[in-house]
Scaffold this motif. Structure first.
Motif, PDB file in Angstrom:
ATOM      1  N   PRO A  59       5.456  10.110  -8.098  1.00 26.78           N
ATOM      2  CA  PRO A  59       6.081   9.256  -9.110  1.00 26.78           C
ATOM      3  C   PRO A  59       7.552   9.554  -9.354  1.00 26.78           C
ATOM      4  CG  PRO A  59       4.523  10.804 -10.112  1.00 26.78           C
ATOM      5  CD  PRO A  59       4.309  10.867  -8.638  1.00 26.78           C
ATOM      6  N   SER A  60       7.967  10.800  -9.125  1.00 25.90           N
ATOM      7  CA  SER A  60       9.389  11.107  -9.281  1.00 25.90           C
ATOM      8  C   SER A  60      10.226  10.362  -8.246  1.00 25.90           C
ATOM      9  CB  SER A  60       9.626  12.620  -9.159  1.00 25.90           C
ATOM     10  OG  SER A  60       8.954  13.322 -10.176  1.00 25.90           O
ATOM     11  N   ILE A  61       9.716  10.287  -7.016  1.00 25.72           N
ATOM     12  CA  ILE A  61      10.391   9.529  -5.967  1.00 25.72           C
ATOM     13  C   ILE A  61      10.344   8.041  -6.285  1.00 25.72           C
ATOM     14  CG2 ILE A  61      10.430   8.976  -3.501  1.00 25.72           C
ATOM     15  CD1 ILE A  61      11.184  11.869  -4.129  1.00 25.72           C
ATOM     16  N   LEU A 111       0.832  -1.201   0.000  1.00 26.39           N
ATOM     17  CA  LEU A 111       0.000   0.000   0.000  1.00 26.39           C
ATOM     18  C   LEU A 111       0.870   1.256   0.000  1.00 26.39           C
ATOM     19  CD1 LEU A 111      -2.784  -1.175   2.455  1.00 26.39           C
ATOM     20  CD2 LEU A 111      -3.071  -0.664   0.023  1.00 26.39           C
ATOM     21  N   LEU A 112       1.963   1.233   0.754  1.00 26.48           N
ATOM     22  CA  LEU A 112       2.899   2.357   0.726  1.00 26.48           C
ATOM     23  C   LEU A 112       3.501   2.537  -0.660  1.00 26.48           C
ATOM     24  CD1 LEU A 112       4.751   1.914   4.145  1.00 26.48           C
ATOM     25  CD2 LEU A 112       3.353   3.870   3.456  1.00 26.48           C
ATOM     26  N   SER A 113       3.831   1.419  -1.301  1.00 26.89           N
ATOM     27  CA  SER A 113       4.427   1.516  -2.639  1.00 26.89           C
ATOM     28  C   SER A 113       3.426   2.093  -3.633  1.00 26.89           C
ATOM     29  CB  SER A 113       4.931   0.149  -3.100  1.00 26.89           C
ATOM     30  OG  SER A 113       3.864  -0.726  -3.420  1.00 26.89           O
ATOM     31  N   TYR A 114       2.130   1.755  -3.488  1.00 32.77           N
ATOM     32  CA  TYR A 114       1.107   2.341  -4.356  1.00 32.77           C
ATOM     33  C   TYR A 114       1.029   3.851  -4.148  1.00 32.77           C
ATOM     34  CZ  TYR A 114      -0.662  -2.454  -4.963  1.00 32.77           C
ATOM     35  OH  TYR A 114      -0.791  -3.786  -5.250  1.00 32.77           O
ATOM     36  N   ILE A 115       1.067   4.276  -2.884  1.00 31.20           N
ATOM     37  CA  ILE A 115       0.973   5.707  -2.576  1.00 31.20           C
ATOM     38  C   ILE A 115       2.161   6.456  -3.174  1.00 31.20           C
ATOM     39  CG2 ILE A 115       1.070   7.395  -0.701  1.00 31.20           C
ATOM     40  CD1 ILE A 115      -0.529   5.349   0.987  1.00 31.20           C
ATOM     41  N   VAL A 116       3.362   5.889  -3.021  1.00 30.49           N
ATOM     42  CA  VAL A 116       4.552   6.536  -3.578  1.00 30.49           C
ATOM     43  C   VAL A 116       4.438   6.644  -5.095  1.00 30.49           C
ATOM     44  CG1 VAL A 116       7.041   6.341  -3.901  1.00 30.49           C
ATOM     45  CG2 VAL A 116       6.036   5.817  -1.675  1.00 30.49           C
ATOM     46  N   ALA A 117       4.076   5.538  -5.758  1.00 32.62           N
ATOM     47  CA  ALA A 117       4.002   5.532  -7.215  1.00 32.62           C
ATOM     48  C   ALA A 117       2.919   6.470  -7.733  1.00 32.62           C
ATOM     49  CB  ALA A 117       3.747   4.110  -7.713  1.00 32.62           C
ATOM     50  N   GLU A 118       1.829   6.597  -6.978  1.00 31.07           N
ATOM     51  CA  GLU A 118       0.693   7.411  -7.425  1.00 31.07           C
ATOM     52  C   GLU A 118       0.880   8.887  -7.124  1.00 31.07           C
ATOM     53  OE1 GLU A 118      -3.746   8.137  -5.656  1.00 31.07           O
ATOM     54  OE2 GLU A 118      -3.085   6.067  -5.879  1.00 31.07           O
ATOM     55  N   GLN A 119       1.326   9.218  -5.899  1.00 32.47           N
ATOM     56  CA  GLN A 119       1.394  10.613  -5.495  1.00 32.47           C
ATOM     57  C   GLN A 119       2.769  11.230  -5.688  1.00 32.47           C
ATOM     58  OE1 GLN A 119      -0.627  11.989  -2.022  1.00 32.47           O
ATOM     59  NE2 GLN A 119      -1.745  10.081  -1.741  1.00 32.47           N
ATOM     60  N   PHE A 142      19.512   5.318  -7.355  1.00 35.29           N
ATOM     61  CA  PHE A 142      19.418   6.229  -6.229  1.00 35.29           C
ATOM     62  C   PHE A 142      20.142   7.534  -6.508  1.00 35.29           C
ATOM     63  CE2 PHE A 142      18.242   2.255  -4.485  1.00 35.29           C
ATOM     64  CZ  PHE A 142      17.299   2.581  -3.520  1.00 35.29           C
ATOM     65  N   ILE A 143      19.742   8.555  -5.771  1.00 36.97           N
ATOM     66  CA  ILE A 143      20.407   9.846  -5.868  1.00 36.97           C
ATOM     67  C   ILE A 143      21.883   9.666  -5.527  1.00 36.97           C
ATOM     68  CG2 ILE A 143      20.515  12.156  -4.862  1.00 36.97           C
ATOM     69  CD1 ILE A 143      17.501  11.918  -4.336  1.00 36.97           C
ATOM     70  N   THR A 144      22.735  10.394  -6.223  1.00 36.33           N
ATOM     71  CA  THR A 144      24.177  10.296  -5.982  1.00 36.33           C
ATOM     72  C   THR A 144      24.476  10.513  -4.507  1.00 36.33           C
ATOM     73  OG1 THR A 144      24.568  11.165  -8.186  1.00 36.33           O
ATOM     74  CG2 THR A 144      26.430  11.189  -6.662  1.00 36.33           C
ATOM     75  N   PRO A 145      25.173   9.560  -3.853  1.00 35.18           N
ATOM     76  CA  PRO A 145      25.321   9.629  -2.398  1.00 35.18           C
ATOM     77  C   PRO A 145      26.374  10.611  -1.909  1.00 35.18           C
ATOM     78  CG  PRO A 145      26.441   7.693  -3.245  1.00 35.18           C
ATOM     79  CD  PRO A 145      25.744   8.327  -4.418  1.00 35.18           C
ATOM     80  N   ASN A 146      26.994  11.381  -2.802  1.00 35.43           N
ATOM     81  CA  ASN A 146      28.049  12.267  -2.336  1.00 35.43           C
ATOM     82  C   ASN A 146      27.549  13.672  -2.025  1.00 35.43           C
ATOM     83  OD1 ASN A 146      27.505  13.145  -4.887  1.00 35.43           O
ATOM     84  ND2 ASN A 146      29.615  13.095  -5.639  1.00 35.43           N
ATOM     85  N   ALA A 147      26.213  13.878  -2.061  1.00 37.45           N
ATOM     86  CA  ALA A 147      25.671  15.212  -1.795  1.00 37.45           C
ATOM     87  C   ALA A 147      26.117  15.773  -0.437  1.00 37.45           C
ATOM     88  CB  ALA A 147      24.151  15.190  -1.895  1.00 37.45           C
ATOM     89  N   PRO A 148      26.077  14.995   0.674  1.00 39.37           N
ATOM     90  CA  PRO A 148      26.553  15.552   1.957  1.00 39.37           C
ATOM     91  C   PRO A 148      28.010  16.000   1.885  1.00 39.37           C
ATOM     92  CG  PRO A 148      25.304  13.544   2.312  1.00 39.37           C
ATOM     93  CD  PRO A 148      25.537  13.642   0.828  1.00 39.37           C
TER      94      PRO A 148
END
Length: 362
Positions: A336-338, A326-334, A346-352
């Protein structure tokens, strides 16, 4: 009429409300997360979610963090087509502007195929061997679409080789499952091996057959889905056969919700595996070319086959598994960029480190 305001750092939103509604109903109706607000009346007194609105109510829900509530109140634009068979939610101009994108079957298959082709091409660029790529073929909606895409990719890339493994899993009549899988493999001209439950148990070294193992699993883990065990069953049979055949690459039909739910479960356990669609393990490479395709789109490609599979499912008994999906449906629906990031890398991990380097430079 009552008034319920949502106050954020940047905006004030008047939430749709009327007398007789509870505060919880208003939050749910307006898609506002109840954990993210502090709600007070005109005297700055606490107001319960169970409070039923009176005509003279003047309530304010204060956002407790400076989040942008446009994330849950996006603008929607329909991207129509003639004779649609499916639609999914996709970001358009920005994450706050979402499209309800409609597809015909040909346009949907092209959209899906682009994802499959991209994953397989990336894998071809990096792998050293030219042995056949193994396909864990199921006659479900995901497998049905995957094998059609594989045939197209193979036609366009004749140097590649594929070999399907069809394993009976106990969800349905054993022979029906194998027959449906074999029919798919033969229709799309994919070489295959088909294993009944006894043959699969022998490969894994189990004396008990799958039916006995399933009953024992349900008895030992009454609040867990037998489907979880059967997923591991298919996975391990494929790993063992790939090991015997010297093959590294194994294709699985995991869809976007599968991948997001799995990633959330890994976060819960603190054991993060490499991301999909290409996951390199010690002995095998797990390839999930449907990782960014919502199941809604896959199942719409063959309605009769999808309804057949829905009808043979068992009722859910697992809160954890249900919640993760259900969480995965919410993420995909609301968001979608995430969802795209969670299911495709995944986002490049060197941002910090970049922030720290910038600070040091000052």
């Amino acid at each position: 009429m009552p008034e319920v305001l949502l106050v954020t750092t940047a905006n004030r939103f008047a939430l749709d409300s009327k007398p007789g509604m509870s505060l919880l109903e208003i939050f749910r109706q307006n898609n506002i997360p109840i954990q993210g607000t502090l709600t007070l009346d005109e005297n700055k007194a606490f107001v319960s979610l169970t409070h039923v609105l009176r005509p003279d109510d003047r309530l304010t829900a204060y956002a407790m963090r400076n989040v942008d509530f446009r994330c849950v109140q996006p603008t929607y634009t329909v991207v129509p087509t003639d004779n649609p068979v499916a639609e999914i939610v996709r970001p358009l101009k920005s994450p706050f502007h979402l499209g309800i994108v409609q597809f015909t079957r040909p346009s949907a298959m092209n959209y899906i195929y682009d994802s499959v082709s991209s994953a397989l091409s990336r894998y071809a660029e990096t792998r050293e061997d030219r042995l056949p790529i193994q396909v864990a073929l199921s006659p479900g909606g995901d497998g049905r679409v995957l094998v059609e895409c594989i045939r197209r990719y193979w036609d366009e890339n004749p140097d590649e080789q594929f070999h399907a493994i069809i394993v009976a899993v106990g969800f349905e009549d054993e022979q029906e499952h194998l027959s449906a899988g074999i029919a798919l493999a033969e229709k799309y001209r994919i070489p295959y091996d088909a294993l009944n439950t006894r043959e699969a148990a022998d490969i894994l070294g189990y004396e008990s057959d799958l039916e006995s193992l399933s009953k024992s699993y349900r008895s030992t883990f009454p609040e867990d889905e037998a489907e979880i065990m059967l997923t591991y069953w298919v996975q391990n049979v494929n790993f063992e056969l790939a090991r015997r055949g010297g093959r590294r690459g194994i294709l699985f039909g995991y869809n976007q919700e599968d991948v997001i739910a799995e990633r959330l479960y890994q976060v819960m356990t603190g054991r993060l595996l490499p991301p999909l669609p290409i996951r390199r393990l010690d002995e095998h490479d797990v390839i999930a070319p449907l990782a960014q395709i919502p199941k809604k789109l896959l199942d719409a490609m063959d309605i009769d086959n999808s309804l057949r599979n829905y009808n043979i499912r068992s009722a859910s008994v697992s809160y954890t598994r249900s919640s993760l999906y259900l969480l995965s449906y919410i993420v995909a629906e609301q968001f979608p960029s995430i969802a795209d990031v969670m299911s495709g890398g995944f986002i490049t991990p060197n941002a910090p480190n970049e922030i720290l380097d910038w600070l040091k430079g000052k």
